[in-house]
Design an enzyme around this catalytic site. Structure first.
Site, PDB file in Angstrom:
ATOM      1  CG  HIS A  48       0.043   6.212  -0.853  1.00 20.65           C
ATOM      2  ND1 HIS A  48      -0.786   7.029  -1.299  1.00 20.65           N
ATOM      3  CD2 HIS A  48      -0.310   5.685   0.368  1.00 20.65           C
ATOM      4  CE1 HIS A  48      -2.074   6.857  -0.809  1.00 20.65           C
ATOM      5  NE2 HIS A  48      -1.457   6.104   0.613  1.00 20.65           N
ATOM      6  CG  HIS A 107      -1.862   1.035   1.369  1.00 23.14           C
ATOM      7  ND1 HIS A 107      -3.187   1.308   0.834  1.00 23.14           N
ATOM      8  CD2 HIS A 107      -1.555   2.629   1.664  1.00 23.14           C
ATOM      9  CE1 HIS A 107      -3.716   2.543   1.072  1.00 23.14           C
ATOM     10  NE2 HIS A 107      -2.689   3.151   1.626  1.00 23.14           N
ATOM     11  CD  GLU A 108       1.495   3.634   3.778  1.00 19.08           C
ATOM     12  OE1 GLU A 108       1.834   4.695   2.882  1.00 19.08           O
ATOM     13  OE2 GLU A 108       0.419   3.584   4.348  1.00 19.08           O
ATOM     14  CG  HIS A 118       0.374   8.936  -7.039  1.00 21.59           C
ATOM     15  ND1 HIS A 118      -0.944   9.070  -6.099  1.00 21.59           N
ATOM     16  CD2 HIS A 118      -0.092   9.602  -7.899  1.00 21.59           C
ATOM     17  CE1 HIS A 118      -1.761   9.651  -6.668  1.00 21.59           C
ATOM     18  NE2 HIS A 118      -0.963  10.023  -8.108  1.00 21.59           N
TER      19      HIS A 118
END
Ligand SMILES: [Zn+2]
Length: 692
Positions: free
Chosen positions: A479, A475-476, A482
């Site tokens: 990010h 998940h991190e 991104h």
């Protein structure tokens, strides 16, 4: 001391010449920040004042581009400071944080409430179509105009003064809130002294607990902390109901212990000030104000989504609870399943239903291999490669970094990974940056950071994760991508600087790749034998994916409901936070055996700063996109489909906030997201489902 000389010696103010112009952590002292902030704040103020006082008529270049260039020295100091304050703080940094947070809030208020600046932006915005701007410039002008209006630009002076005072006070309160939670977490250690205290705990947890106790000054014992990676496995495995209850009570009561670290009055005041701010800005409530600038647009839309999952999730949780009750009874337990029992009996049910237990799985989830798996996925999707380096000074001995390179050989970013829990680190997991991507003056590549809280193991031992931990890592890292793949000109639109309910899309989407057999077969390797996870175990792991989803959805959605309700409250003057919470949960029909994932007195998403306030629903909103978005890869028959990956790169991971999120999603998917994918993903789409 000679002033100029001392300035030149302050490493925060010097030119950073290392790779990626990374901060010189080997030369930084906490005491450097005070002077660096003074100097950088003064420069930022002077830069903004010069733009406002420019005698030339406003142009995009002399106003918007100039604002984008201004304050970069302050941004640099603040990025270093706030990353340290979150990931490796100490008394000196905490004192600095209390002092600087309201001053920075005041600085931002002064810019947003500067009428000459606002008039320049408003004049440009009024005839924006005649300025000959390209689409990104148009977007950045729109975003500036929106930001100024949302911060009080154009309001009468009295309202502006009140808004500035509110921002100032909110910054002080938000800082105190976060420091109080950290203090409560630091103050607590459940020391296990007798051998019987370890009943049920797997060896990996026993050795992590030994390490924790040694670190906390009780060598030879075992310790459980309130960090999720310590307490959750304890609640899952400890056969000692009394100890589970004791640890759970401390965990649930963070921020509510009645002493100097109690957060209830702080949260109450923050809710009141936010409501007042929203009213001054012409909005019905803080939730209305906050959501006006998101994909959801209205609190009703966000609530509608939450309600659409709530009934099926509670029904599912009730079924789960019954099954847990049966298991407890079958072991002679003569009690109603309580919140500190849920994880323990759920683990037993998981074992019984899927022949799956965490202790059998954990040896296959090595931290290093999961980092590699995240890198491998980024390579297959986006052609990135990762080279670890040891020549860049970092802020703590446990922290690692990698150069990220594109397929064409160009450097994409510097990636910093900070994986282990420590008392100086805020709980949770997050992505942040030391430097954001931009191309305004040359191609500046970002320095991106992932901070996690895995329990550290003894020297020489493999750090083993739960499947949930591995999800958090992916998940991190989503990010992080991104931020690292960002390819925009203007810093305002860079990377993850998008609306809250869109920002979880790239991160949650990335988690899907962890669940792919193709990835697991390659990276879920036993830490002792190096053997891949047996195929049958892998299939059982994936089959159990929907296990306990009633619980997970209920604990999450309850937090999201309470967050919205607090910020919709018309009578926000003196809310008793915990009574409010209890009343809301009663109204919702919250099962007594489950508590909110984040109770209000330690709900850092909402009160430690502003970013997820009235915005905790965002995870579910983004989940519509990730559930639907990953189905595109499944439909293509190739989870790394190059054409899809290219569109995902171009329209999502690299485009920052340079376009409307709805449009960006459509450009990737070829159509709008279909919400029923979300219920399928959570296993909640059933005959009881009335709306999708
Ligand atoms: Zn996230």
């Amino acid at each position: 001391m000679d002033k100029d000389n001392s300035l030149a010696e302050n490493p925060l103010l010097a030119v950073w010449t290392g790779p990626f112009e990374a901060p010189p952590f080997d030369r930084l002292k906490p005491s450097d920040f005070a002077q660096a902030f003074e100097t950088a704040l003064a420069s930022a103020q002077a830069e903004a004042a010069a733009i406002a006082a420019n005698p030339e008529p406003p142009s995009f270049e002399n106003t918007i581009a100039a604002l984008e260039r201004s304050g970069s020295g302050l941004d640099r100091v603040a990025a270093v400071f706030f990353n340290l304050a979150a990931a490796d703080t100490n008394d000196e940094l905490q004192a600095m944080e209390r002092e600087i947070a309201p001053r920075l809030a005041r600085h931002h208020s002064e810019i947003y409430l500067n009428d000459a600046l606002f008039q320049r932006i408003a004049a440009l915005h009024a005839h924006k179509s005649k300025l000959g701007l390209d689409p990104e410039q148009m977007r950045v002008l729109d975003r500036y105009h929106t930001a100024f209006v949302r911060n009080g630009g154009g309001l009468p002076d009295a309202a502006k003064a009140r808004l500035a005072a509110i921002s100032d006070r909110l910054a002080t309160l938000g800082t105190a809130f976060g420091q109080n939670v950290l203090a409560d977490e630091k103050a607590y250690l459940l020391v296990l002294t007798e051998p019987d205290d370890l009943a049920g705990l797997p060896t990996s947890l026993v050795s992590a607990a030994a390490r924790t106790a040694a670190d906390r000054g009780v060598p030879g014992r075992h310790g459980i902390t309130l960090s999720r990676s310590s307490i959750e496995p304890f609640l899952q495995f400890s056969a000692r109901r009394d100890l589970r209850e004791k640890a759970f009570a401390a965990w649930a009561r963070r921020g509510e212990t009645g002493g100097v670290t109690d957060n209830r009055a702080i949260a109450s005041e923050m809710v009141r000030l936010r409501a007042e701010r929203a009213k001054l800005l012409g909005h019905e409530s803080f939730a209305h104000f906050k959501l006006a600038d998101t994909m959801a647009k209205t609190p009703q839309a966000a609530l509608g989504l939450l309600h659409s999952v709530w009934a099926p999730a509670v029904a599912q949780a009730r079924r789960e609870e019954e099954a847990l009750q049966e298991t407890a009874a079958s072991e002679g337990g003569n009690f109603k399943v309580a919140p500190w029992d849920w994880r323990y009996y759920a683990e037993k049910r998981r074992k019984a239903s899927y022949d799956l237990d965490e202790a059998e799985l954990k040896p296959y989830f090595q931290l290093d291999k999961m980092i590699e798996a995240a890198f491998f996925t980024a390579n297959r999707l986006f052609g990135l490669s990762f080279t670890e380096r040891n020549d860049i000074p970092l802020y703590h001995g446990d922290v690692r970094c990698w150069t990220v390179t594109r397929a064409n050989g160009q450097a994409a970013a510097l990636f910093i990974g900070d994986y282990f829990a420590r008392p100086s680190k805020r709980s949770g997991a997050w992505m942040s940056s030391f430097r954001a991507q931009r191309k305004l003056d040359g191609d500046v590549r970002p320095i991106i950071l992932n901070v996690l809280n895995f329990a550290k193991v003894a020297e020489g031992e493999a750090c083993l994760l739960s499947f949930d931990d591995a999800h958090t890592l992916f998940h991190e890292f989503g990010h992080a991508l991104h931020g690292m793949l960002s390819d925009v000109t203007y810093p305002l639109l860079s990377g993850t600087n998008v609306s809250r309910d869109f920002v979880e899309f790239p991160s949650q989407l990335y988690e899907h790749w962890l669940e792919q057999p193709e990835v697991l077969r390659r990276f879920a390797l036993h830490h002792e034998t190096g053997e891949p996870m047996p195929e049958a175990l892998l299939q059982r792991l994936l089959a159990a994916r929907l296990f306990n989803q009633g619980f997970a959805t209920v604990e999450y959605a309850a937090s999201a409901f309470v967050d919205l309700a607090l910020h919709l409250e018309p009578d926000a003057d003196a809310i008793d936070i915990t009574a409010f919470e209890t009343k809301q949960l009663e109204k919702l029909g919250m099962p007594a055996s489950i508590i909110m994932r984040h109770r209000t007195p330690h709900f850092q998403h909402v009160f430690s700063g502003d970013s997820y306030s009235a915005g905790y629903y965002s995870y579910l909103w983004s989940e519509i996109l990730d559930a639907d978005g990953f189905e595109a890869f499944e439909e293509s028959g190739d989870i790394f489909d190059p054409a899809l990956a290219q569109r995902l790169h171009d329209h999502v991971y690299s485009s920052g906030y340079s376009r409307d999120p709805e449009e960006a999603y459509k450009a990737f998917r070829g159509r709008a997201a279909a919400p029923d994918a979300l219920l399928r993903k959570r296993g909640l789409a059933g005959p009881t489902q009335t709306r999708a």
